[in-house]
Design a protein around this motif. Structure first.
Motif, PDB file in Angstrom:
ATOM      1  N   SER A 234       4.811  16.015  16.143  1.00 36.50           N
ATOM      2  CA  SER A 234       5.841  15.445  15.237  1.00 36.50           C
ATOM      3  C   SER A 234       5.084  14.054  14.549  1.00 36.50           C
ATOM      4  CB  SER A 234       6.907  14.938  15.726  1.00 36.50           C
ATOM      5  OG  SER A 234       7.701  16.057  16.283  1.00 36.50           O
ATOM      6  N   PHE A 235       5.238  14.000  13.213  1.00 34.90           N
ATOM      7  CA  PHE A 235       4.724  12.725  12.552  1.00 34.90           C
ATOM      8  C   PHE A 235       5.140  11.490  12.895  1.00 34.90           C
ATOM      9  CE2 PHE A 235       3.860   9.891   8.990  1.00 34.90           C
ATOM     10  CZ  PHE A 235       2.493  10.451   8.819  1.00 34.90           C
ATOM     11  N   PRO A 236       4.269  10.520  13.170  1.00 37.47           N
ATOM     12  CA  PRO A 236       4.923   9.124  13.574  1.00 37.47           C
ATOM     13  C   PRO A 236       5.342   8.389  12.354  1.00 37.47           C
ATOM     14  CG  PRO A 236       2.370   9.293  13.783  1.00 37.47           C
ATOM     15  CD  PRO A 236       2.872  10.449  13.183  1.00 37.47           C
ATOM     16  N   PHE A 237       6.503   8.521  12.021  1.00 42.86           N
ATOM     17  CA  PHE A 237       6.973   7.844  10.617  1.00 42.86           C
ATOM     18  C   PHE A 237       6.840   6.238  10.953  1.00 42.86           C
ATOM     19  CE2 PHE A 237       8.790  11.742   9.914  1.00 42.86           C
ATOM     20  CZ  PHE A 237       8.805  12.064   8.433  1.00 42.86           C
ATOM     21  N   GLU A 238       7.165   5.884  12.091  1.00 41.78           N
ATOM     22  CA  GLU A 238       7.338   4.470  12.600  1.00 41.78           C
ATOM     23  C   GLU A 238       5.736   4.001  12.231  1.00 41.78           C
ATOM     24  OE1 GLU A 238       8.332   1.252  15.953  1.00 41.78           O
ATOM     25  OE2 GLU A 238       9.097   3.499  16.125  1.00 41.78           O
ATOM     26  N   ASP A 239       4.728   4.506  12.777  1.00 41.06           N
ATOM     27  CA  ASP A 239       3.339   4.098  12.973  1.00 41.06           C
ATOM     28  C   ASP A 239       2.993   4.042  11.367  1.00 41.06           C
ATOM     29  OD1 ASP A 239       3.154   3.870  15.512  1.00 41.06           O
ATOM     30  OD2 ASP A 239       2.241   5.797  15.754  1.00 41.06           O
ATOM     31  N   ALA A 240       3.348   4.873  10.585  1.00 42.37           N
ATOM     32  CA  ALA A 240       3.027   5.267   9.038  1.00 42.37           C
ATOM     33  C   ALA A 240       3.674   3.616   8.318  1.00 42.37           C
ATOM     34  CB  ALA A 240       3.703   6.254   8.535  1.00 42.37           C
ATOM     35  N   GLN A 241       4.813   3.223   8.789  1.00 50.16           N
ATOM     36  CA  GLN A 241       5.497   2.262   8.195  1.00 50.16           C
ATOM     37  C   GLN A 241       4.679   0.971   8.497  1.00 50.16           C
ATOM     38  OE1 GLN A 241       7.982   2.475   5.587  1.00 50.16           O
ATOM     39  NE2 GLN A 241       7.241   4.562   5.783  1.00 50.16           N
ATOM     40  N   LYS A 242       4.294   0.928   9.762  1.00 50.43           N
ATOM     41  CA  LYS A 242       3.610  -0.386  10.311  1.00 50.43           C
ATOM     42  C   LYS A 242       2.156  -0.508   9.201  1.00 50.43           C
ATOM     43  CE  LYS A 242       5.379  -0.796  15.072  1.00 50.43           C
ATOM     44  NZ  LYS A 242       5.200  -0.234  16.355  1.00 50.43           N
ATOM     45  N   VAL A 243       1.629   0.507   9.293  1.00 46.74           N
ATOM     46  CA  VAL A 243       0.281   0.746   8.663  1.00 46.74           C
ATOM     47  C   VAL A 243       0.400  -0.004   7.130  1.00 46.74           C
ATOM     48  CG1 VAL A 243      -1.707   2.295   7.865  1.00 46.74           C
ATOM     49  CG2 VAL A 243      -1.005   2.070  10.428  1.00 46.74           C
ATOM     50  N   PHE A 244       1.462   0.769   6.525  1.00 48.29           N
ATOM     51  CA  PHE A 244       1.925   0.373   4.970  1.00 48.29           C
ATOM     52  C   PHE A 244       2.025  -1.146   4.899  1.00 48.29           C
ATOM     53  CE2 PHE A 244       3.763   5.056   4.580  1.00 48.29           C
ATOM     54  CZ  PHE A 244       2.354   5.742   4.706  1.00 48.29           C
ATOM     55  N   LYS A 245       2.505  -1.575   6.062  1.00 46.64           N
ATOM     56  CA  LYS A 245       2.948  -3.043   5.793  1.00 46.64           C
ATOM     57  C   LYS A 245       1.699  -3.862   6.168  1.00 46.64           C
ATOM     58  CE  LYS A 245       8.076  -2.702   6.983  1.00 46.64           C
ATOM     59  NZ  LYS A 245       8.883  -2.953   7.824  1.00 46.64           N
ATOM     60  N   ALA A 246       0.965  -3.398   7.084  1.00 48.11           N
ATOM     61  CA  ALA A 246      -0.183  -4.210   7.268  1.00 48.11           C
ATOM     62  C   ALA A 246      -1.089  -4.495   6.082  1.00 48.11           C
ATOM     63  CB  ALA A 246      -0.902  -3.472   8.547  1.00 48.11           C
ATOM     64  N   TYR A 247      -1.283  -2.943   5.453  1.00 51.08           N
ATOM     65  CA  TYR A 247      -2.044  -3.194   4.256  1.00 51.08           C
ATOM     66  C   TYR A 247      -1.591  -4.062   3.332  1.00 51.08           C
ATOM     67  CZ  TYR A 247      -6.054  -0.236   5.889  1.00 51.08           C
ATOM     68  OH  TYR A 247      -7.079   0.286   6.625  1.00 51.08           O
ATOM     69  N   ALA A 248      -0.359  -3.890   2.859  1.00 48.05           N
ATOM     70  CA  ALA A 248       0.317  -4.749   1.829  1.00 48.05           C
ATOM     71  C   ALA A 248       0.145  -6.343   2.284  1.00 48.05           C
ATOM     72  CB  ALA A 248       1.704  -4.400   2.015  1.00 48.05           C
ATOM     73  N   ASN A 249       0.295  -6.314   3.576  1.00 49.02           N
ATOM     74  CA  ASN A 249       0.180  -7.859   4.002  1.00 49.02           C
ATOM     75  C   ASN A 249      -1.376  -8.415   3.952  1.00 49.02           C
ATOM     76  OD1 ASN A 249       1.535 -10.141   5.927  1.00 49.02           O
ATOM     77  ND2 ASN A 249      -0.412  -9.746   6.865  1.00 49.02           N
ATOM     78  N   ILE A 250      -2.445  -7.573   4.227  1.00 50.11           N
ATOM     79  CA  ILE A 250      -3.845  -8.083   3.953  1.00 50.11           C
ATOM     80  C   ILE A 250      -3.962  -8.446   2.401  1.00 50.11           C
ATOM     81  CG2 ILE A 250      -6.118  -7.297   3.453  1.00 50.11           C
ATOM     82  CD1 ILE A 250      -5.615  -5.367   6.076  1.00 50.11           C
ATOM     83  N   THR A 251      -3.336  -7.891   1.590  1.00 49.88           N
ATOM     84  CA  THR A 251      -3.283  -8.153  -0.009  1.00 49.88           C
ATOM     85  C   THR A 251      -2.605  -9.366  -0.185  1.00 49.88           C
ATOM     86  OG1 THR A 251      -3.471  -5.775  -0.749  1.00 49.88           O
ATOM     87  CG2 THR A 251      -2.787  -7.405  -2.286  1.00 49.88           C
ATOM     88  N   VAL A 252      -1.484  -9.483   0.313  1.00 53.44           N
ATOM     89  CA  VAL A 252      -0.409 -10.916  -0.192  1.00 53.44           C
ATOM     90  C   VAL A 252      -0.901 -11.963   0.650  1.00 53.44           C
ATOM     91  CG1 VAL A 252       1.964 -11.594   0.236  1.00 53.44           C
ATOM     92  CG2 VAL A 252       1.457  -9.281  -0.463  1.00 53.44           C
ATOM     93  N   ASN A 253      -1.347 -11.707   1.857  1.00 56.85           N
ATOM     94  CA  ASN A 253      -1.595 -13.018   2.727  1.00 56.85           C
ATOM     95  C   ASN A 253      -3.076 -13.366   2.936  1.00 56.85           C
ATOM     96  OD1 ASN A 253       0.970 -14.098   2.743  1.00 56.85           O
ATOM     97  ND2 ASN A 253       1.588 -12.593   4.633  1.00 56.85           N
ATOM     98  N   TYR A 254      -3.956 -12.325   2.457  1.00 56.98           N
ATOM     99  CA  TYR A 254      -5.377 -12.794   2.461  1.00 56.98           C
ATOM    100  C   TYR A 254      -5.983 -12.833   1.178  1.00 56.98           C
ATOM    101  CZ  TYR A 254      -5.353 -11.037   7.388  1.00 56.98           C
ATOM    102  OH  TYR A 254      -5.185 -10.997   8.629  1.00 56.98           O
ATOM    103  N   GLY A 255      -7.089 -13.157   0.841  1.00 62.21           N
ATOM    104  CA  GLY A 255      -7.801 -13.080  -0.556  1.00 62.21           C
ATOM    105  C   GLY A 255      -7.572 -14.388  -1.331  1.00 62.21           C
ATOM    106  N   GLN A 256      -7.803 -14.283  -2.429  1.00 58.92           N
ATOM    107  CA  GLN A 256      -7.856 -15.439  -3.357  1.00 58.92           C
ATOM    108  C   GLN A 256      -7.305 -15.154  -4.783  1.00 58.92           C
ATOM    109  OE1 GLN A 256     -12.236 -15.837  -3.909  1.00 58.92           O
ATOM    110  NE2 GLN A 256     -11.920 -14.828  -5.848  1.00 58.92           N
ATOM    111  N   THR A 257      -6.804 -16.319  -5.223  1.00 59.70           N
ATOM    112  CA  THR A 257      -5.899 -16.233  -6.555  1.00 59.70           C
ATOM    113  C   THR A 257      -7.013 -16.785  -7.721  1.00 59.70           C
ATOM    114  OG1 THR A 257      -5.224 -18.401  -6.174  1.00 59.70           O
ATOM    115  CG2 THR A 257      -3.767 -16.497  -5.345  1.00 59.70           C
ATOM    116  N   GLY A 258      -6.704 -16.463  -8.659  1.00 61.45           N
ATOM    117  CA  GLY A 258      -7.430 -16.971  -9.951  1.00 61.45           C
ATOM    118  C   GLY A 258      -8.662 -16.353 -10.581  1.00 61.45           C
ATOM    119  N   SER A 259      -8.508 -15.254  -9.863  1.00 58.93           N
ATOM    120  CA  SER A 259      -9.717 -14.255 -10.271  1.00 58.93           C
ATOM    121  C   SER A 259      -9.155 -12.734 -10.465  1.00 58.93           C
ATOM    122  CB  SER A 259     -10.908 -14.071  -9.264  1.00 58.93           C
ATOM    123  OG  SER A 259     -10.606 -13.740  -8.171  1.00 58.93           O
TER     124      SER A 259
END
Length: 847
Positions: A234-259
């Motif tokens: 069976s496909f692990p829906f919960e794992d998928a949602q965790k990974v989606f949030k992790a990648y969204a989080n890398i964008t929102v809470n990592y990185g730099q602004t103004g470029s």
């Protein structure tokens, strides 16, 4: 004020908190509530395309050749990989880049990490070797297979595709969670621990699209293959949602602004947000793209401030500005399709208006005006034009539809653009057969954030080799260069007077030459001109227009002449401290002949000043007519900073001229100089750029071989660049650098016969130029002064109050024309011109 964690992701070590006000919470709650009401009606897929659009797309594939070709190619490539999978699913999945040495019992092993080491230090992946990049390449290719399978499942509803996509996605989800997100410099990633910025751009955005396309299969308890259980699971829906949030989080809470980083990471944020199954989560994360900025990610409502006025462009270099704007237009369309009530096209139309601006910053041979890290031959983003058209159509923006229709139509008809890729299949419908195709290029234009003022004069022959174009510019920006007040010159179908460009980031050549003064056609003051502060410590002042004719968008008073006067302050560091002015004029003398006049004034407030004028021209060699210059080898002339400290992106070996080779310098020389750049190996035949340089006291001339000019025509993209350096001991203001440039080919003789300087009380005021065109011989008096100056010469019979003027005389001494580019009054013998409030004037006395 209250604190709230954005999200807690398994194995993630970096948790950030954002302070928000009660008002903010209330506004977010309203936004989420509004979105939730909309999103509850959505059935997957809906990120790129809706389930309800399938029949329309199938009809397009059946009836439209271009759509059928896209589908056929996708089907063929996808079936090839699907067949390989079904022959041995275990062997197929095991080719993913697992780190088998770290496998734990009953668990997937983590993936091999993709890293780059330079001089023993972990760095981002800009210069990763093929070997270092191979694990990432394997992963990216297999995720693309899964995405293609997802699209084919959507179009065919054949579950064989969904099973392959599900198995690859399943394996990725299980393996990636065996690692932790790196906290390296606040820019770390999950699989690229030292380059999360790159990870979300090449990996993070694919996962949610795969999930979205195969969701109907997964929802119906569709299975995935587990290589360790050797069975369907069976496909692990919960794992998928965790990974989606992790990648969204890398964008929102990592990185730099103004470029442009915020825009480049935004697809991962938007797609991962839209992949979240919980409506509240989905709209919360999507709000970080639309309205809610963090200290590491600018939201759309902040990024669009760069497009304040219609025609404003993203304030970086050419490939970045269009790429950035293209991404924003694409995401605006995606989110608008998800929720049409947002009307993002109507709300932010200037983003769409910005897209075609680069089409207007081109030379007659279609190469791009180059500044900073910009490329010479980047193509227009026609897919983005179609996205803009589709968004404008959604929001009823007729003006924008009318702007893009001819651009798309012309590109298709001229073979410059062919629709391809799944988004074209999903989004594009119109054929544009009835749209006009011509783009009108103005005589002058400006790239405002880059300090660029460009001039063009297209020939009545219709041959791009007879066209003329030039620009002057320079400014600080992300991916900009510390280039001073730089020029490029076009002639005979090529950009001849060139900016060096760039190749690989981080290399010695890029850091200590390409980015700094010596790689540009500028003036270096006291051997010390440099950038300082700002982005990667390359800050410099912007080149400012003092006056120009014609003004942008105006026709111009003369069909033959134009000019600009610009200024620049070279005050970074503490050893230049210079004020500069540059007059650049384009003067056409017939449909096939013309020349450029460059007058560069420079003075430092420091004692013992000296100034070096640099000009790079693609070619084989630089040949001087003056036999008495007495050139001698001077290998140490530019080597003072060759071993100065260098720290990547922070400290440089200014001004960069230690890269010059085969350095030969003349004796002090005060007479006029004539020299020619020979460019004989072009496919089109030999071309030349001839220079006439009026003589002044305290001058030496140096010829060097500069590094190769990137993106120059074959074979000059592999050869050194012949370069001229003129040194003036003392100030170069009252007696500035003055050079007349004339391009011509091997079937022509140069038209400029002689160049003589005009002085008043020992101060340079202008030139007398005699030209022999195919039909006539003319003499032109060209007066080039600073603002509010007066020139008077009773012998010549000229009195001029102003900045720039040209008096053209026929061979019989009759007056042919008068041009005042900027001035109050001009008299020549018995002819008196007063410009009044217009400040410019032209009269052709032969008519």
């Amino acid at each position: 004020m209250s604190n709230r964690n954005y999200v807690i992701v398994k194995h993630m070590t970096l948790l950030k908190q954002v302070k928000i006000t009660a008002c903010y919470v209330f506004l977010v709650w309203i936004t989420i509530t509004q979105f939730k009401a909309w999103s509850q009606t959505q059935e997957r897929p809906f990120i790129l395309v809706k389930a309800s659009e399938r029949e329309k797309i199938l009809d397009k594939i059946e009836k439209q050749d271009w759509a059928n070709e896209i589908y056929t190619n996708l089907q063929k490539e996808t079936n090839r990989r699907v067949d390989i999978f079904y022959k041995n699913p275990e062997a197929f999945i095991k080719k993913l880049p697992f780190d088998w040495s770290k496998k734990q019992q009953n668990q997937f092993p983590p993936f091999l990490k993709t890293t780059h080491v330079a001089n023993g230090v972990q760095e981002n992946l800009d210069n990763a070797t093929d070997e270092e990049w191979r694990p990432a390449e394997l992963l990216i290719n297999n995720l693309q297979v899964a995405l293609n399978c997802g699209v084919m499942y959507y179009l065919t509803e054949d579950e064989k595709y969904a099973y392959v996509a599900s198995s690859i996605l399943y394996s990725f989800l299980k393996s990636v969670q065996q690692s932790e997100v790196s906290t390296w410099r606040g820019r770390g990633g999950w699989l690229f621990p030292y380059d999360g910025f790159r990870e979300v751009r090449v990996i993070g955005y694919k996962l949610p699209l795969i999930y979205d396309f195969i969701h109907p299969y997964l929802k119906q308890e569709g299975k995935a293959f587990d290589i360790f259980k050797n069975n369907k699971v069976s496909f692990p829906f919960e794992d998928a949602q965790k990974v989606f949030k992790a990648y969204a989080n890398i964008t929102v809470n990592y990185g730099q602004t103004g470029s442009n980083h915020c825009a480049l990471e935004a697809p991962s944020l938007v797609f991962n947000a839209l992949a979240m199954d919980d409506d509240t989560d989905r709209e919360q994360w999507l709000s970080y793209f639309l309205t809610e900025s963090t200290e590491n990610q600018d939201a759309l409502n902040v990024m669009v401030k760069n497009y304040k006025n219609e025609g404003d462009i993203w304030p970086e270099t050419s490939q970045y500005l269009n790429h950035t704007t293209s991404i924003l237009a694409r995401l605006m369309l995606v989110v608008n399709k998800y929720n049409p009530s947002l009307k993002l096209g109507k709300k932010y139309p200037n983003v769409l208006h910005a897209l075609p601006r680069l089409d207007y910053f081109v030379y007659p041979n279609n190469e791009i005006v180059r500044w900073g890290d910009g490329h010479r031959r980047a193509h227009a983003p026609y897919e983005a034009y179609e996205n803009a058209y589709a968004l404008a159509k959604m929001d009823g923006l007729t003006q924008i539809q009318n702007k893009f229709a001819p651009l798309i139509s012309g590109a298709i008809r001229k073979g410059k653009y062919k629709r391809k890729g799944i988004e074209a299949l999903f989004w594009y419908d119109d054929d544009f057969k009835d749209a006009p195709v011509n783009i009108e290029l103005s005589r002058t234009d400006r790239v405002y954030h880059a300090g660029i003022v460009l001039q063009r004069n297209l020939s009545s022959t219709g041959n791009p080799k007879d066209d003329m174009m030039c620009f002057v510019g320079g400014a600080h920006m992300v991916h900009g260069h510390a280039e001073g007040m730089n020029i490029e010159l076009y002639g005979e179908g090529q950009v001849l007077g060139v900016d060096h460009g760039r190749k690989s980031y981080g290399k010695n050549l890029h850091e200590n030459y390409s980015r700094i003064f010596a790689a540009h056609n500028t003036v270096i003051v006291n051997g010390s001109s440099q950038g300082e502060g700002g982005w990667v410590n390359l800050g410099m002042n912007k080149v400012k227009p003092v006056t120009m004719e014609p003004e942008v968008g105006k026709e111009g008073v003369s069909p033959h002449h134009s000019f600009s006067l610009t200024s620049f302050v070279d005050d970074k560091g503490d050893k230049a401290e210079a004020t500069q002015e540059r007059t650049l004029a384009l003067i056409r003398t017939s449909p096939t002949t013309g020349y450029y006049v460059d007058v560069f004034r420079s003075k430092s407030r420091l004692p013992n000043e000296y100034h070096d004028y640099l000009y790079h021209n693609i070619g084989d060699e630089l040949v001087f007519d003056n036999q008495d210059l007495d050139f001698k080898e001077t290998p140490d002339r530019y080597m003072a900073n060759a071993n100065a400290p260098w720290k990547r992106n922070k400290q440089y070996r200014h001004p960069g001229w230690h890269f010059f080779e085969d350095v030969n310098t003349s004796k002090l020389y005060a007479s006029d100089v004539k020299a020619t750049f020979h460019t004989k190996k072009l496919e089109q035949g030999a071309v030349f750029m001839q220079l006439h340089i009026p003589g002044f006291e305290n001058r030496t001339y140096t010829k060097v071989k500069a590094p190769t000019t990137f993106e120059s025509p074959e074979p000059y993209n592999h050869m050194p660049t012949p370069t001229l350096v003129i040194r003036k001991e003392g100030e170069a203001w009252n007696n500035p650098f003055v050079v007349v440039f004339e391009p011509f080919n091997d079937m022509e003789t140069p038209s400029v016969q002689s160049v003589t300087k005009i002085e008043q009380d020992g101060i340079y005021k202008g030139l007398k130029i005699v030209s022999k065109t195919p039909s006539e011989t003319v003499t032109q008096f060209i007066i080039t002064q600073s603002k509010n100056q007066v020139f008077k010469n009773d012998t010549l019979g000229i009195h001029f109050e102003g900045t720039f003027a040209i008096i053209t005389i026929n061979e019989d001494d009759s007056l042919k024309s008068i041009y005042v580019g900027e001035g109050e009054k001009l008299s020549y013998k018995n002819e008196v011109v007063t410009t009044n409030s217009l400040k410019s004037y032209y009269k052709d006395y032969s008519k």
